[in-house]
Design a protein around this motif. Sequence first.
Motif, mmCIF file in Angstrom:
data_model
loop_
_atom_site.group_PDB
_atom_site.id
_atom_site.type_symbol
_atom_site.label_atom_id
_atom_site.label_comp_id
_atom_site.label_asym_id
_atom_site.label_seq_id
_atom_site.Cartn_x
_atom_site.Cartn_y
_atom_site.Cartn_z
ATOM 1 N N PRO A 13 0.825 -1.212 0.000
ATOM 2 C CA PRO A 13 0.000 0.000 0.000
ATOM 3 C C PRO A 13 0.857 1.258 0.000
ATOM 4 N N VAL A 14 0.305 2.324 -0.558
ATOM 5 C CA VAL A 14 0.988 3.620 -0.513
ATOM 6 C C VAL A 14 1.008 4.088 0.934
ATOM 7 N N THR A 15 2.142 4.561 1.383
ATOM 8 C CA THR A 15 2.309 4.887 2.799
ATOM 9 C C THR A 15 1.593 6.178 3.177
ATOM 10 N N ALA A 16 1.301 6.298 4.457
ATOM 11 C CA ALA A 16 0.654 7.506 4.972
ATOM 12 C C ALA A 16 1.504 8.739 4.695
ATOM 13 N N LYS A 17 2.820 8.585 4.795
ATOM 14 C CA LYS A 17 3.704 9.730 4.536
ATOM 15 C C LYS A 17 3.551 10.231 3.115
ATOM 16 N N ASP A 18 3.535 9.317 2.159
ATOM 17 C CA ASP A 18 3.393 9.721 0.759
ATOM 18 C C ASP A 18 1.991 10.262 0.471
ATOM 19 N N LEU A 19 0.970 9.647 1.051
ATOM 20 C CA LEU A 19 -0.397 10.101 0.812
ATOM 21 C C LEU A 19 -0.652 11.495 1.363
ATOM 22 N N SER A 20 0.108 11.894 2.364
ATOM 23 C CA SER A 20 -0.073 13.227 2.960
ATOM 24 C C SER A 20 0.294 14.343 1.995
ATOM 25 N N ASN A 21 0.930 14.010 0.880
ATOM 26 C CA ASN A 21 1.300 15.020 -0.114
ATOM 27 C C ASN A 21 0.153 15.359 -1.077
ATOM 28 N N PHE A 22 -0.976 14.647 -0.957
ATOM 29 C CA PHE A 22 -2.078 14.847 -1.896
ATOM 30 C C PHE A 22 -3.206 15.656 -1.279
ATOM 31 N N ASP A 23 -3.892 16.422 -2.141
ATOM 32 C CA ASP A 23 -5.061 17.186 -1.693
ATOM 33 C C ASP A 23 -6.286 16.291 -1.544
ATOM 34 N N GLN A 80 -4.649 -0.754 2.645
ATOM 35 C CA GLN A 80 -4.470 0.606 2.175
ATOM 36 C C GLN A 80 -5.219 1.602 3.044
ATOM 37 N N VAL A 81 -6.378 1.225 3.550
ATOM 38 C CA VAL A 81 -7.167 2.117 4.405
ATOM 39 C C VAL A 81 -6.421 2.431 5.698
ATOM 40 N N ALA A 82 -5.677 1.486 6.220
ATOM 41 C CA ALA A 82 -4.901 1.754 7.438
ATOM 42 C C ALA A 82 -3.899 2.875 7.196
ATOM 43 N N GLU A 83 -3.287 2.913 6.014
ATOM 44 C CA GLU A 83 -2.344 3.996 5.689
ATOM 45 C C GLU A 83 -3.086 5.317 5.461
ATOM 46 N N ILE A 84 -4.234 5.260 4.809
ATOM 47 C CA ILE A 84 -5.008 6.486 4.583
ATOM 48 C C ILE A 84 -5.438 7.089 5.915
ATOM 49 N N ALA A 85 -5.884 6.225 6.837
ATOM 50 C CA ALA A 85 -6.357 6.714 8.141
ATOM 51 C C ALA A 85 -5.261 7.454 8.902
ATOM 52 N N ALA A 86 -4.002 7.123 8.606
ATOM 53 C CA ALA A 86 -2.881 7.752 9.308
ATOM 54 C C ALA A 86 -2.299 8.942 8.556
ATOM 55 N N CYS A 87 -2.842 9.262 7.377
ATOM 56 C CA CYS A 87 -2.259 10.339 6.575
ATOM 57 C C CYS A 87 -2.964 11.663 6.851
ATOM 58 N N LYS A 88 -2.507 12.711 6.178
ATOM 59 C CA LYS A 88 -3.045 14.056 6.414
ATOM 60 C C LYS A 88 -3.826 14.598 5.224
ATOM 61 N N ALA A 89 -4.098 13.786 4.226
ATOM 62 C CA ALA A 89 -4.861 14.266 3.068
ATOM 63 C C ALA A 89 -6.219 14.773 3.527
ATOM 64 N N PRO A 90 -6.633 15.959 3.107
ATOM 65 C CA PRO A 90 -7.865 16.556 3.641
ATOM 66 C C PRO A 90 -9.159 15.943 3.121
ATOM 67 N N ALA A 91 -9.130 15.245 1.991
ATOM 68 C CA ALA A 91 -10.370 14.720 1.418
ATOM 69 C C ALA A 91 -10.145 13.343 0.824
ATOM 70 N N PHE A 140 -15.239 11.586 2.553
ATOM 71 C CA PHE A 140 -14.619 11.682 3.871
ATOM 72 C C PHE A 140 -13.763 12.949 3.884
ATOM 73 N N SER A 141 -13.751 13.617 5.030
ATOM 74 C CA SER A 141 -12.903 14.810 5.159
ATOM 75 C C SER A 141 -12.317 14.882 6.552
ATOM 76 N N ARG A 142 -11.198 15.619 6.645
ATOM 77 C CA ARG A 142 -10.589 15.856 7.952
ATOM 78 C C ARG A 142 -11.035 17.200 8.489
ATOM 79 N N LEU A 159 -11.318 4.554 9.031
ATOM 80 C CA LEU A 159 -11.040 5.930 8.624
ATOM 81 C C LEU A 159 -11.541 6.924 9.659
ATOM 82 N N CYS A 160 -12.731 6.700 10.186
ATOM 83 C CA CYS A 160 -13.285 7.617 11.176
ATOM 84 C C CYS A 160 -12.505 7.559 12.491
ATOM 85 N N GLU A 161 -12.065 6.380 12.851
ATOM 86 C CA GLU A 161 -11.230 6.259 14.063
ATOM 87 C C GLU A 161 -9.892 6.948 13.861
#
Length: 398
Positions: free
Chosen positions: A315-325, A339-350, A396-398, A368-370
């Motif tokens: 899966p794409v890592t949370a660190k890399d996913l945090s670079n996307f809008d 992959q959802v576990a990495e998304i849940a830990a990333c900072k992507a806003p949407a 989903f949004s942050r 994701l919500c947790e």
Amino acid sequence: MSVAEDEIVRVAARGEGVTADGRHIAFAAPGDRVSGHAVLVRGPHHREPPCRHFPECGGCQLQHLDDVAWSGFIVDRITSALAAHALATEIRTPILSPPNTRRRATLHAERRGRQVRMGFTEQNSHNLIDLDECHVLDPALFALVAPLRGLLAAMLPGKRRVNVHLALADRGPDVLIDGMEAEGLAAAEAITAFSHRHGLARFAMDEGLGATSRWEPEPVTVTLSGVPVPFPPASFLQATPEGEAALVAAVREIAGPSRAVADLFAGLGTFTFALPGAKVYAAEAARDPILALRAAGIQAQRQIFADHRDLFRRPVTAKDLSNFDCIVLDPPRAGAREQVAEIAACKAPALAYVSCNPSTFARDAQVLCEGGYRLDWVQPVGQFRWSTHVELAARFSR
């Protein structure tokens, strides 16, 4: 207002009507009543099934419902799946595909004496229904059923069942038959004559080592958001144009003005090409679709990085996913636990999550919500007319 115990109040996941006191009644619609002698009294949402093959044919389970009841079934499936994970959100009105709009399907064919039977199997059975009519397939695909019976009658060995994959491409119908050999000059001439006569874009066969085109006068493409994309045999394509448009519209709404988007489980690029103003990272494990996406992106001069990547194993890592809008996620029915576990830990806003399974979607939504995301809304889509199959797009949004 109280509801009588013998009234059908909802439709269960497999299509049975459920009374207020919990009984399951086959082929019942909300508003129907069950008399004391177990006789079904039809209510306002019960319609006469249009197809002579219903309910034996497994292609449809809900032809006895009107669109209001079918929409209610879809919403109930999603609501119940979310409630099982202590989640709730706005469920929008389902967008339903009309009859006779399915542009891809897999039928089965087998010999019975000198004749070839071709169609869908019965529900929970291997028994084949020989189709005389179909109210879900696009007429251009159904028109091939009878001619294909004739072609296969001269080629299909006895006691063998083959799969017939049909799809509508830009230049016409695409036919792939797997599980059968067709060697020799006579077979080649029959296939060529058949393909030419019926205006096929391609006729391919898979004898066990992968699909091989036997007729393809021009490269086969499907157009996604205005971009012609090479279409490898048996590739995934949204079931109806209306369903694709509904899912694309939802993803575009979620992505908004995003400049950098990750499209995970990208396939041929249904959502990749729907975001022309963004730089898109597209990841897909299947080799042929991602190569097709890459070629189409280059030809269209899009800012796309196509990555042949197994998102379950890597899966794409949370660190890399945090670079996307925005992240677009469209996994198979099993969902995307890793992959959802990495998304849940990333900072992507949407996040736009497109799903064909409310149960695995709800499981992933909880993770994701947790992890800090909020489930803003769900747009249900009924692509598979009169089927218990439910699709959706969620924001989903942050």
